[in-house]
Design a protein around this motif. Structure first.
Motif, PDB file in Angstrom:
ATOM      1  N   SER A 147       0.830  -1.211   0.000  1.00  0.00           N
ATOM      2  CA  SER A 147       0.000   0.000   0.000  1.00  0.00           C
ATOM      3  C   SER A 147       0.863   1.259   0.000  1.00  0.00           C
ATOM      4  N   GLN A 148       0.223   2.385  -0.245  1.00  0.00           N
ATOM      5  CA  GLN A 148       0.942   3.662  -0.230  1.00  0.00           C
ATOM      6  C   GLN A 148       0.420   4.511   0.931  1.00  0.00           C
ATOM      7  N   LYS A 149       1.216   5.504   1.317  1.00  0.00           N
ATOM      8  CA  LYS A 149       0.834   6.350   2.439  1.00  0.00           C
ATOM      9  C   LYS A 149       0.188   7.623   1.888  1.00  0.00           C
ATOM     10  N   VAL A 150      -1.050   7.864   2.271  1.00  0.00           N
ATOM     11  CA  VAL A 150      -1.763   9.055   1.797  1.00  0.00           C
ATOM     12  C   VAL A 150      -2.184   9.896   3.003  1.00  0.00           C
ATOM     13  N   GLU A 151      -1.722  11.135   3.020  1.00  0.00           N
ATOM     14  CA  GLU A 151      -2.079  12.038   4.132  1.00  0.00           C
ATOM     15  C   GLU A 151      -3.258  12.914   3.714  1.00  0.00           C
ATOM     16  N   VAL A 152      -4.228  13.032   4.607  1.00  0.00           N
ATOM     17  CA  VAL A 152      -5.447  13.780   4.299  1.00  0.00           C
ATOM     18  C   VAL A 152      -5.631  14.926   5.295  1.00  0.00           C
ATOM     19  N   THR A 153      -5.869  16.124   4.762  1.00  0.00           N
ATOM     20  CA  THR A 153      -6.208  17.257   5.635  1.00  0.00           C
ATOM     21  C   THR A 153      -7.727  17.396   5.638  1.00  0.00           C
ATOM     22  N   PRO A 154      -8.363  17.314   6.807  1.00  0.00           N
ATOM     23  CA  PRO A 154      -9.825  17.377   6.839  1.00  0.00           C
ATOM     24  C   PRO A 154     -10.368  18.676   6.230  1.00  0.00           C
ATOM     25  N   ALA A 155     -11.542  18.564   5.633  1.00  0.00           N
ATOM     26  CA  ALA A 155     -12.178  19.737   5.015  1.00  0.00           C
ATOM     27  C   ALA A 155     -12.598  20.748   6.090  1.00  0.00           C
ATOM     28  N   VAL A 156     -12.901  20.232   7.261  1.00  0.00           N
ATOM     29  CA  VAL A 156     -13.344  21.102   8.348  1.00  0.00           C
ATOM     30  C   VAL A 156     -12.136  21.562   9.164  1.00  0.00           C
ATOM     31  N   ASP A 157     -12.107  22.861   9.453  1.00  0.00           N
ATOM     32  CA  ASP A 157     -11.052  23.382  10.324  1.00  0.00           C
ATOM     33  C   ASP A 157     -11.558  23.264  11.766  1.00  0.00           C
ATOM     34  N   PHE A 158     -11.092  22.233  12.462  1.00  0.00           N
ATOM     35  CA  PHE A 158     -11.625  21.940  13.797  1.00  0.00           C
ATOM     36  C   PHE A 158     -11.268  23.000  14.835  1.00  0.00           C
ATOM     37  N   LYS A 159     -10.212  23.768  14.562  1.00  0.00           N
ATOM     38  CA  LYS A 159      -9.833  24.816  15.515  1.00  0.00           C
ATOM     39  C   LYS A 159     -10.862  25.947  15.512  1.00  0.00           C
ATOM     40  N   LYS A 160     -11.480  26.166  14.329  1.00  0.00           N
ATOM     41  CA  LYS A 160     -12.428  27.276  14.214  1.00  0.00           C
ATOM     42  C   LYS A 160     -13.887  26.809  14.228  1.00  0.00           C
ATOM     43  N   LEU A 161     -14.077  25.538  14.468  1.00  0.00           N
ATOM     44  CA  LEU A 161     -15.434  24.992  14.424  1.00  0.00           C
ATOM     45  C   LEU A 161     -16.271  25.483  15.614  1.00  0.00           C
ATOM     46  N   GLU A 162     -17.401  26.123  15.306  1.00  0.00           N
ATOM     47  CA  GLU A 162     -18.273  26.626  16.365  1.00  0.00           C
ATOM     48  C   GLU A 162     -19.652  25.967  16.340  1.00  0.00           C
ATOM     49  N   GLU A 163     -20.109  25.677  15.122  1.00  0.00           N
ATOM     50  CA  GLU A 163     -21.406  25.009  14.975  1.00  0.00           C
ATOM     51  C   GLU A 163     -21.256  23.790  14.077  1.00  0.00           C
ATOM     52  N   ALA A 164     -22.139  22.841  14.285  1.00  0.00           N
ATOM     53  CA  ALA A 164     -22.147  21.655  13.421  1.00  0.00           C
ATOM     54  C   ALA A 164     -23.588  21.204  13.235  1.00  0.00           C
ATOM     55  N   PHE A 165     -23.792  20.282  12.319  1.00  0.00           N
ATOM     56  CA  PHE A 165     -25.138  19.768  12.069  1.00  0.00           C
ATOM     57  C   PHE A 165     -25.163  18.259  12.291  1.00  0.00           C
ATOM     58  N   VAL A 166     -26.119  17.829  13.084  1.00  0.00           N
ATOM     59  CA  VAL A 166     -26.267  16.398  13.316  1.00  0.00           C
ATOM     60  C   VAL A 166     -27.259  15.879  12.284  1.00  0.00           C
ATOM     61  N   ILE A 167     -26.849  14.888  11.507  1.00  0.00           N
ATOM     62  CA  ILE A 167     -27.769  14.284  10.534  1.00  0.00           C
ATOM     63  C   ILE A 167     -28.662  13.317  11.295  1.00  0.00           C
ATOM     64  N   LEU A 168     -29.951  13.654  11.341  1.00  0.00           N
ATOM     65  CA  LEU A 168     -30.854  12.887  12.198  1.00  0.00           C
ATOM     66  C   LEU A 168     -31.208  11.516  11.645  1.00  0.00           C
ATOM     67  N   ASP A 169     -31.167  11.389  10.338  1.00  0.00           N
ATOM     68  CA  ASP A 169     -31.515  10.112   9.746  1.00  0.00           C
ATOM     69  C   ASP A 169     -30.363   9.653   8.880  1.00  0.00           C
ATOM     70  N   THR A 170     -29.770   8.529   9.204  1.00  0.00           N
ATOM     71  CA  THR A 170     -28.599   8.081   8.443  1.00  0.00           C
ATOM     72  C   THR A 170     -28.922   6.952   7.474  1.00  0.00           C
ATOM     73  N   ASP A 171     -30.189   6.604   7.340  1.00  0.00           N
ATOM     74  CA  ASP A 171     -30.525   5.479   6.459  1.00  0.00           C
ATOM     75  C   ASP A 171     -30.510   5.857   4.987  1.00  0.00           C
ATOM     76  N   GLN A 172     -30.852   7.136   4.719  1.00  0.00           N
ATOM     77  CA  GLN A 172     -30.940   7.575   3.320  1.00  0.00           C
ATOM     78  C   GLN A 172     -29.593   8.101   2.828  1.00  0.00           C
ATOM     79  N   PRO A 173     -29.298   7.966   1.519  1.00  0.00           N
ATOM     80  CA  PRO A 173     -28.083   8.584   0.976  1.00  0.00           C
ATOM     81  C   PRO A 173     -28.254  10.094   0.857  1.00  0.00           C
TER      82      PRO A 173
END
Lengths: 163, 281
Positions: B252-278
């Motif tokens: 395998s190869q090593k792949v580094e990923v930077t998250p799309a969300v900047d967790f240091k500046k995160l103040e609000e988020a959204f909880v997906i209430l239903d996870t069954d649907q795409p």
């Protein structure tokens, strides 16, 4: 009973600080560990051990993903500190801070090993400063203030000193 | 005989207590390892006790920061005004380009017979606390079981995936961030379609593990959730590839990923209430 309430309240205050004010800093001290060291130095083994275990459980509520993780490390730290209590003098603030340094280093090693066994990822070198060296030094630095504050609180509530 | 027993009891009482406490910890760890723990009433109560203080702290911190932004920085208002005017012109141009792209996108979607998917119900939540230790990456939000939040629900922000709910009490919940060591998500590279497991490695970074050496993953490529595993719906943006390392050996190869969300500046988020649907991609 008053003692237990003081320690649990102090634990809640410590966790409040760790989850809010200190969370803005790149490293955060482990104030709960300072309380556990205090228990190991100045309290009866039975009540102290139970309180250390409870403080660990309390930390598990606000940190990590595994219930019992910090309960285990804090209880072990308590017994390690308790075992040194009769053998060495911890009168000065410097000596107490030194003991905190040893205690936090031991706990860090325990956490590191536990994570190696329970987590798929391995801790990488860039994390060492933030996860290991930073918290160890920060906790050691704030420990004398915590000891002094706890002593004052206990004097106020129980009308007696720690030693 | 009795005094001998009493001495024995006194001597070993502490040892027995130590063993009992350590054994209890081990039982707690083994019963909650590998799966998010359900908070019993007692610990949940402590979470509830602390949450009003955490809310007050984060509310006041935001108020102070807004005050500083509004009044103290008035000194630079003129230069900022000029800068903003230029920005408005730029944005208007970009907006027109995006509108054109959206029309083209819609046309292509229809052309490729893409099914229009219905967005899921989400619950906005404010972050009121972070992990008490330096070792783990979790946050506390001000929505709990009373608001319909359940263990395992997925949490997103405007930019992408945040994590999932690991435990809830009545009014607050704790979220395991994708950057935590314990977080593993099945992900796909959006362009090369290479598949791997996105694992947190703290430091606000992740790794895409188990990606075959044959895959041509490139820096800048977006990683999305694959939908496998059932927890995370397909198509949520996890992050961007910021490093690829192919060693001359290994499978395998090593792949580094930077998250799309900047967790240091995160103040609000959204909880997906239903996870069954795409979800919409």
């Amino acid at each position: 009973m008053k003692n237990a309430i003081i320690y649990l309240a102090a634990g809640l205050v410590a966790l409040f600080l760790q989850t809010t004010i200190f969370s803005h800093l790149p490293v955060k001290p482990d104030l709960v560990l300072v309380l556990v060291v205090c228990l190991g130095l100045f309290h009866t083994p039975f009540a102290g051990a139970l309180l250390a275990f409870l403080l660990g459980c309390l930390m598990d509520v606000f940190a990590g993903t595994t219930l019992g993780f910090f309960a285990l490390t804090k209880t072990l730290v308590f017994f390690l500190v308790y075992s040194t209590r009769g053998r060495l003098y911890f009168d000065s603030h410097l000596a107490k801070a030194g003991l905190v340094l040893i205690a936090v280093s031991i706990e860090t090693t325990m956490i590191f090993l536990l994570l190696r066994f329970t987590s798929d990822s391995s801790i990488l070198p860039p994390s060492v400063g933030r996860l290991i060296i930073g918290p160890i030094l920060f906790t050691t630095l704030v420990a004398p203030f915590c000891f002094a504050l706890l002593k004052r609180t206990r004097i106020l509530v129980l009308s007696e000193g720690l030693e | 005989m009795n005094s001998k027993n009493a001495t024995f009891g006194k001597k070993y009482r502490l040892l027995i207590l130590a063993l009992v406490l350590l054994l209890t910890s081990f039982v707690m760890i083994s019963s909650s390892t590998g799966q998010p723990f359900r908070l019993p009433l007692f610990p949940g109560l402590f979470m509830e006790i602390l949450s009003p203080f955490q809310r007050v702290y984060y509310g006041s911190a935001r108020a102070v920061r807004d005050l500083v932004r509004r009044y103290v920085f008035l000194v630079h208002l003129h230069q900022e005004n000029e800068k903003l005017r230029k920005l408005v012109v730029d944005l208007e141009r970009k907006n027109a380009e995006l509108a054109e792209m959206a029309i083209a996108n819609e046309r292509l979607r229809r052309f490729l017979n893409f099914k229009k998917e219905i967005p899921k119900p989400t619950l906005p939540a404010e972050i009121i606390g972070k992990d008490a230790s330096s070792w783990f990456r979790t946050i506390t939000v001000n929505k709990g079981s009373i608001d319909g939040v359940r263990k395992g629900m997925v949490v997103v922000a405007g930019a992408g995936l945040v994590g999932h709910v690991i435990n809830t009490s009545r009014d607050v919940s704790r979220i395991l961030l994708i950057t935590d060591y314990n977080s593993s998500i099945d992900g796909i590279c959006q362009i090369s379609r290479a598949r791997g497991i996105v694992q947190g490695k703290s430091q606000d970074l992740c790794d895409l593990n188990y990606v075959s050496r044959q895959e041509n993953v490139s820096v800048g490529e977006r990683i999305i959730t694959s939908g496998l595993g059932g927890r995370f719906p397909k198509g949520l943006v996890v992050g961007t590839v910021t490093g690829v390392e192919k060693k001359p050996y290994g499978v395998s190869q090593k792949v580094e990923v930077t998250p799309a969300v900047d967790f240091k500046k995160l103040e609000e988020a959204f909880v997906i209430l239903d996870t069954d649907q795409p979800v919409n991609q």
